[in-house]
Design a protein around this motif. Structure first.
Motif, PDB file in Angstrom:
ATOM      1  N   MET A   1       9.310   5.505  16.160  1.00  0.00           N
ATOM      2  CA  MET A   1      10.079   4.422  15.536  1.00  0.00           C
ATOM      3  C   MET A   1       9.146   3.663  14.587  1.00  0.00           C
ATOM      4  O   MET A   1       8.033   3.326  14.929  1.00  0.00           O
ATOM      5  CB  MET A   1      10.642   3.526  16.628  1.00  0.00           C
ATOM      6  N   SER A   2       9.601   3.398  13.413  1.00  0.00           N
ATOM      7  CA  SER A   2       8.802   2.732  12.401  1.00  0.00           C
ATOM      8  C   SER A   2       8.654   1.247  12.695  1.00  0.00           C
ATOM      9  O   SER A   2       9.558   0.608  13.217  1.00  0.00           O
ATOM     10  CB  SER A   2       9.452   2.919  11.029  1.00  0.00           C
ATOM     11  N   ASP A   3       7.500   0.693  12.337  1.00  0.00           N
ATOM     12  CA  ASP A   3       7.289  -0.740  12.509  1.00  0.00           C
ATOM     13  C   ASP A   3       7.867  -1.535  11.346  1.00  0.00           C
ATOM     14  O   ASP A   3       7.792  -2.748  11.335  1.00  0.00           O
ATOM     15  CB  ASP A   3       5.810  -1.055  12.722  1.00  0.00           C
ATOM     16  N   GLY A   4       8.433  -0.845  10.350  1.00  0.00           N
ATOM     17  CA  GLY A   4       9.099  -1.522   9.236  1.00  0.00           C
ATOM     18  C   GLY A   4       8.211  -1.807   8.043  1.00  0.00           C
ATOM     19  O   GLY A   4       8.712  -2.163   6.986  1.00  0.00           O
ATOM     20  N   GLN A   5       6.906  -1.663   8.194  1.00  0.00           N
ATOM     21  CA  GLN A   5       6.014  -1.912   7.067  1.00  0.00           C
ATOM     22  C   GLN A   5       6.124  -0.782   6.055  1.00  0.00           C
ATOM     23  O   GLN A   5       6.158   0.388   6.424  1.00  0.00           O
ATOM     24  CB  GLN A   5       4.565  -1.989   7.538  1.00  0.00           C
ATOM     25  N   LEU A   6       6.166  -1.146   4.788  1.00  0.00           N
ATOM     26  CA  LEU A   6       6.135  -0.154   3.714  1.00  0.00           C
ATOM     27  C   LEU A   6       4.802  -0.288   2.985  1.00  0.00           C
ATOM     28  O   LEU A   6       4.402  -1.393   2.615  1.00  0.00           O
ATOM     29  CB  LEU A   6       7.297  -0.358   2.743  1.00  0.00           C
ATOM     30  N   TRP A   7       4.142   0.828   2.789  1.00  0.00           N
ATOM     31  CA  TRP A   7       2.841   0.846   2.134  1.00  0.00           C
ATOM     32  C   TRP A   7       2.929   1.514   0.775  1.00  0.00           C
ATOM     33  O   TRP A   7       3.585   2.533   0.603  1.00  0.00           O
ATOM     34  CB  TRP A   7       1.834   1.605   2.983  1.00  0.00           C
ATOM     35  N   SER A   8       2.218   0.925  -0.177  1.00  0.00           N
ATOM     36  CA  SER A   8       2.063   1.510  -1.501  1.00  0.00           C
ATOM     37  C   SER A   8       0.757   2.311  -1.517  1.00  0.00           C
ATOM     38  O   SER A   8       0.050   2.409  -0.510  1.00  0.00           O
ATOM     39  CB  SER A   8       2.004   0.404  -2.551  1.00  0.00           C
ATOM     40  N   TYR A   9       0.421   2.857  -2.668  1.00  0.00           N
ATOM     41  CA  TYR A   9      -0.848   3.565  -2.802  1.00  0.00           C
ATOM     42  C   TYR A   9      -2.020   2.691  -2.360  1.00  0.00           C
ATOM     43  O   TYR A   9      -2.960   3.172  -1.738  1.00  0.00           O
ATOM     44  CB  TYR A   9      -1.077   4.007  -4.246  1.00  0.00           C
ATOM     45  N   LYS A  10      -1.959   1.419  -2.696  1.00  0.00           N
ATOM     46  CA  LYS A  10      -3.055   0.496  -2.387  1.00  0.00           C
ATOM     47  C   LYS A  10      -3.294   0.376  -0.879  1.00  0.00           C
ATOM     48  O   LYS A  10      -4.433   0.443  -0.412  1.00  0.00           O
ATOM     49  CB  LYS A  10      -2.744  -0.877  -2.993  1.00  0.00           C
ATOM     50  N   GLU A  11      -2.223   0.198  -0.112  1.00  0.00           N
ATOM     51  CA  GLU A  11      -2.367   0.058   1.338  1.00  0.00           C
ATOM     52  C   GLU A  11      -2.809   1.367   1.991  1.00  0.00           C
ATOM     53  O   GLU A  11      -3.609   1.366   2.936  1.00  0.00           O
ATOM     54  CB  GLU A  11      -1.067  -0.436   1.976  1.00  0.00           C
ATOM     55  N   ILE A  12      -2.279   2.483   1.477  1.00  0.00           N
ATOM     56  CA  ILE A  12      -2.688   3.779   2.007  1.00  0.00           C
ATOM     57  C   ILE A  12      -4.183   3.981   1.757  1.00  0.00           C
ATOM     58  O   ILE A  12      -4.931   4.388   2.653  1.00  0.00           O
ATOM     59  CB  ILE A  12      -1.880   4.924   1.373  1.00  0.00           C
ATOM     60  N   ALA A  13      -4.615   3.691   0.540  1.00  0.00           N
ATOM     61  CA  ALA A  13      -6.028   3.851   0.186  1.00  0.00           C
ATOM     62  C   ALA A  13      -6.923   3.006   1.089  1.00  0.00           C
ATOM     63  O   ALA A  13      -7.957   3.491   1.570  1.00  0.00           O
ATOM     64  CB  ALA A  13      -6.237   3.477  -1.277  1.00  0.00           C
ATOM     65  N   ALA A  14      -6.530   1.781   1.342  1.00  0.00           N
ATOM     66  CA  ALA A  14      -7.323   0.911   2.221  1.00  0.00           C
ATOM     67  C   ALA A  14      -7.384   1.492   3.636  1.00  0.00           C
ATOM     68  O   ALA A  14      -8.438   1.462   4.282  1.00  0.00           O
ATOM     69  CB  ALA A  14      -6.744  -0.493   2.242  1.00  0.00           C
ATOM     70  N   HIS A  15      -6.269   2.034   4.097  1.00  0.00           N
ATOM     71  CA  HIS A  15      -6.214   2.578   5.454  1.00  0.00           C
ATOM     72  C   HIS A  15      -7.139   3.783   5.626  1.00  0.00           C
ATOM     73  O   HIS A  15      -7.809   3.908   6.658  1.00  0.00           O
ATOM     74  CB  HIS A  15      -4.778   2.975   5.806  1.00  0.00           C
ATOM     75  N   ILE A  16      -7.192   4.658   4.622  1.00  0.00           N
ATOM     76  CA  ILE A  16      -8.019   5.860   4.745  1.00  0.00           C
ATOM     77  C   ILE A  16      -9.357   5.727   4.016  1.00  0.00           C
ATOM     78  O   ILE A  16     -10.126   6.683   3.936  1.00  0.00           O
ATOM     79  CB  ILE A  16      -7.262   7.128   4.302  1.00  0.00           C
TER      80      ILE A  16
END
Length: 65
Positions: free
Chosen positions: A1-16
């Protein structure tokens, strides 16, 4: 189940821990899952989609986040 957050390229990049242009390149080369949502022509992914992808992507090194 999704937590509802939507990530853009910027958030994905920060995560990885890469640059946003790297994430764009992953998408262009078919290495990133398809977007969960599009808004104004821009792709967005559920945080859970990216977390699952990041956990199994080649070259992934386990990191505490």
């Amino acid at each position: 189940m999704s937590d509802g957050q939507l990530w853009s390229y910027k958030e994905i990049a920060a995560h990885i821990r890469v640059q946003p242009d790297s994430v764009r390149s992953y998408r262009k080369n078919g290495l990133l899952p398809g977007p969960d949502h599009m808004e104004g022509g821009k792709p967005y992914w559920h945080a859970d989609t990216i977390r699952a992808w990041a956990a199994r992507r080649p070259g992934n090194r386990r990191r505490d986040a």
